[in-house]
Design a protein around this motif. Structure first.
Motif, short mmCIF file in Angstrom:
data_model
loop_
_atom_site.label_atom_id
_atom_site.label_comp_id
_atom_site.label_asym_id
_atom_site.label_seq_id
_atom_site.Cartn_x
_atom_site.Cartn_y
_atom_site.Cartn_z
N SER A 26 0.92 -1.11 0.12
CA SER A 26 0.04 -0.02 0.13
C SER A 26 0.93 1.19 0.03
CB SER A 26 -0.88 0.01 1.29
OG SER A 26 -0.19 0.07 2.43
N VAL A 27 0.35 2.33 -0.50
CA VAL A 27 0.98 3.41 -0.60
C VAL A 27 0.28 4.80 0.16
CG1 VAL A 27 2.25 5.45 -2.21
CG2 VAL A 27 2.23 2.79 -2.67
N ARG A 28 0.73 5.44 1.07
CA ARG A 28 -0.04 6.58 1.50
C ARG A 28 0.82 7.92 1.28
NH1 ARG A 28 -3.04 4.26 7.06
NH2 ARG A 28 -4.27 2.86 6.08
N ARG A 29 0.16 8.86 0.78
CA ARG A 29 1.00 10.11 0.55
C ARG A 29 0.29 11.14 1.31
NH1 ARG A 29 2.05 12.63 -5.62
NH2 ARG A 29 2.88 14.66 -4.85
N VAL A 34 5.81 10.16 1.85
CA VAL A 34 5.14 8.75 1.35
C VAL A 34 5.50 7.71 2.34
CG1 VAL A 34 7.02 8.26 -0.30
CG2 VAL A 34 4.76 7.49 -0.66
N ILE A 36 5.11 3.77 2.54
CA ILE A 36 4.85 2.34 1.60
C ILE A 36 5.13 1.20 2.36
CG2 ILE A 36 5.82 1.10 -0.31
CD1 ILE A 36 6.75 3.60 -1.55
N SER A 53 8.50 -1.73 5.51
CA SER A 53 7.76 -0.47 5.35
C SER A 53 8.61 0.80 5.40
CB SER A 53 6.97 -0.12 6.75
OG SER A 53 7.63 0.01 7.68
N ILE A 61 11.46 8.34 -3.86
CA ILE A 61 10.61 7.06 -4.12
C ILE A 61 11.48 6.20 -5.27
CG2 ILE A 61 10.00 8.58 -6.44
CD1 ILE A 61 7.45 6.41 -4.20
N GLN A 65 12.19 2.26 -4.42
CA GLN A 65 11.75 1.23 -5.62
C GLN A 65 13.13 0.25 -5.80
OE1 GLN A 65 9.78 2.78 -9.32
NE2 GLN A 65 11.74 2.03 -10.49
#
Length: 497
Positions: A26-29, A34, A36, A53, A61, A65
């Protein structure tokens, strides 16, 4: 986002995707931050293999990744090649807004083959480039979008190809070792000039530089298909499916290739998968409907496909939905219904890479079947005027020569009909382009049938039945355009066999 909020189990999802492990997250910004969460799950046991996490600035970002990719490879005990390690650590751009536009462009490119989608994709890539003049990936995708515009006959101008090449040249200057640049060059040579060997060489360069995604394998498969190497094409189409099990394009293209090989059961299987992935995309239903006519001459099954499509269609003016209604009515010889079906669309013509058939031409054909010579001639005359003008503007468009040949045949001008039909086939012979070349031969056979040259028509039909093509004995049995041949001994013997 296919599985967002899904109630399916991990094992069900894994089976659909053809994988043993699944990455869930999941991603929350919030503002410039952010969060993740990611976890790698063994779908067979539902146990976690790895989890982590990240709570970082949005600017990190790409670092996140990279870290996720490396950790997953380690958890799976997978060894990365030097090229793969290099690709994982590469940062495509320092501008996140540019990257966002780039991703939006990719989304539009994946939607369908319509001009509107390609145009929006081009706008997104140009916005990305405006924000980062050294964004090589964006230039590569911009070139690909222009190549697609050319290939699907939305814009067959030299200017369109020049724009594709200009973007490629810039990408090559920025990063000559970026595999996506060479993949885009492959599409440019293939879509722009049918230079198959150059295309395959560039695709191979992309592989050597570490690229191995679904789109690249689609490109290789597509080149082999146009060369007439259908079995080789199948290998790469299946690989494209394996690399991206959610790719409607991969399943659809595999199905089309099996159709050309007349392996209809396999074609239906892959079309069903394409439809399950994108039930609102009408082009898959359109091919499936035609497949049942090719395979079994089964009008009832074809009707059932139309009924399925009707439940999912977004707009009844969708060209593929209109074509389905029109096609089934022609095969059922419900000509008044066919005329009504065509009137439901918004398009002036069937305009694609295989054919250009103006609506005057379509109406003329229907009125011919209805035995209304006055309206038939009126519409053929109008179609002739349109095609003459278009050929003046695009004298090398093989589709137009075939179409004007069919119009001349309908008007009883035998000499001009044959000349134009031959011209269409000469401009794009099977030896140059196996799939579209076969369409030109089919049109020539139709012209011969209409003007009374039955043996010449049957020569071409026998050729088409001996090579990969969309023609089958059942299509010959059903379609009214082959009615002039019904009593010919060769035609009767052909269908008996």
């Amino acid at each position: 986002m296919q599985y967002k909020n899904t109630t399916k189990s991990m094992s069900q999802i894994a089976e659909e995707l053809g994988v043993a492990t699944i990455l869930e997250g999941s991603v929350r910004r919030g503002g410039n931050r952010v969060r993740i969460t990611a976890q790698l799950i063994d779908a067979r046991t539902d146990k976690h293999i790895w989890a982590n996490s990240y709570d970082r600035d949005l600017d990190d970002i790409f670092a996140i990744q990279t870290d996720v990719a490396i950790k997953i490879a380690a958890a799976l005990e997978a060894s990365l090649t030097p090229e793969e390690k290099k690709r994982i650590n590469e940062k495509p751009t320092d501008n996140l807004e540019a990257y966002d536009y780039y991703l939006r462009g990719n989304e539009y490119m994946a939607r369908d083959f319509q001009s509107s989608s390609f145009t929006l994709a081009i706008q997104m890539y140009e916005q990305a480039i405006e924000l980062d003049r050294n964004f090589a990936n964006a230039y590569s995708r911009l070139s690909f979008a222009h190549s697609q515009m050319y290939w699907f006959y939305h814009d067959r101008t030299e200017e369109r190809l020049r724009r594709s090449k200009k973007a490629l040249d810039r990408a090559l200057i920025i990063n000559p070792d970026l595999p996506e640049v060479h993949a885009a060059f492959g599409w440019y040579y293939y879509h722009g000039y049918l230079e198959y060997e150059n295309a395959l060489m560039e695709f191979q360069k992309a592989i050597d530089l570490g690229l191995n995604n679904s789109l690249l394998n689609l490109g290789i498969a597509s080149v082999y298909r146009r060369q007439g190497k259908m079995e080789e094409a199948i290998v790469y189409f299946l690989k494209a499916e394996e690399l991206d099990p959610r790719s409607t394009d991969a399943y659809f293209n595999t199905a089309e290739t099996y159709m050309l090989l007349r392996q209809y059961d396999e074609a239906v299987k892959h079309l069903n998968k394409a439809i399950s992935l994108a039930p609102d995309q009408m082009f898959s239903y359109n091919i499936k409907l035609y497949l049942y006519l090719q395979k079994d001459a089964d009008l009832k099954k074809a009707r059932s496909v139309l009924a399925q499509a009707t439940k999912n269609v977004i707009s009844e003016s969708d060209i593929f939905f209109v074509l389905m209604n029109y096609t089934i009515n022609i095969f059922e010889r419900n000509y008044e219904d066919a005329l009504y079906s065509w009137s439901k669309g918004d398009e002036d013509a069937i305009d694609g890479q295989f054919n250009y058939t103006h609506h005057y031409h379509i109406k003329a054909s229907i009125y011919g079947y209805l035995k209304n010579p006055e309206l038939e001639k009126t519409y053929y005359d109008s179609a002739l005027t349109v095609y003459k003008r278009m050929i003046e503007e695009n004298p090398k468009d093989s589709r137009l020569h075939s179409s004007i040949g069919l119009v001349y045949a309908g008007l009883g001008n035998k000499e001009e009909a044959i000349r134009a039909g031959k011209k269409g086939a000469e401009l794009l012979p099977i030896s140059k382009e196996a799939w579209r070349g076969a369409i030109r031969v089919r049109d020539l056979a139709h012209i011969y049938a209409v003007v009374g040259e039955f043996d010449l028509a049957l020569d071409e039909i026998e050729l088409l039945l001996s090579v990969p093509s969309t023609l089958s004995e059942n299509i010959l049995r059903l379609h009214p355009k082959w009615d002039p041949l019904r009593k010919h001994p060769r035609f009767i013997a052909l269908l008996k066999d």
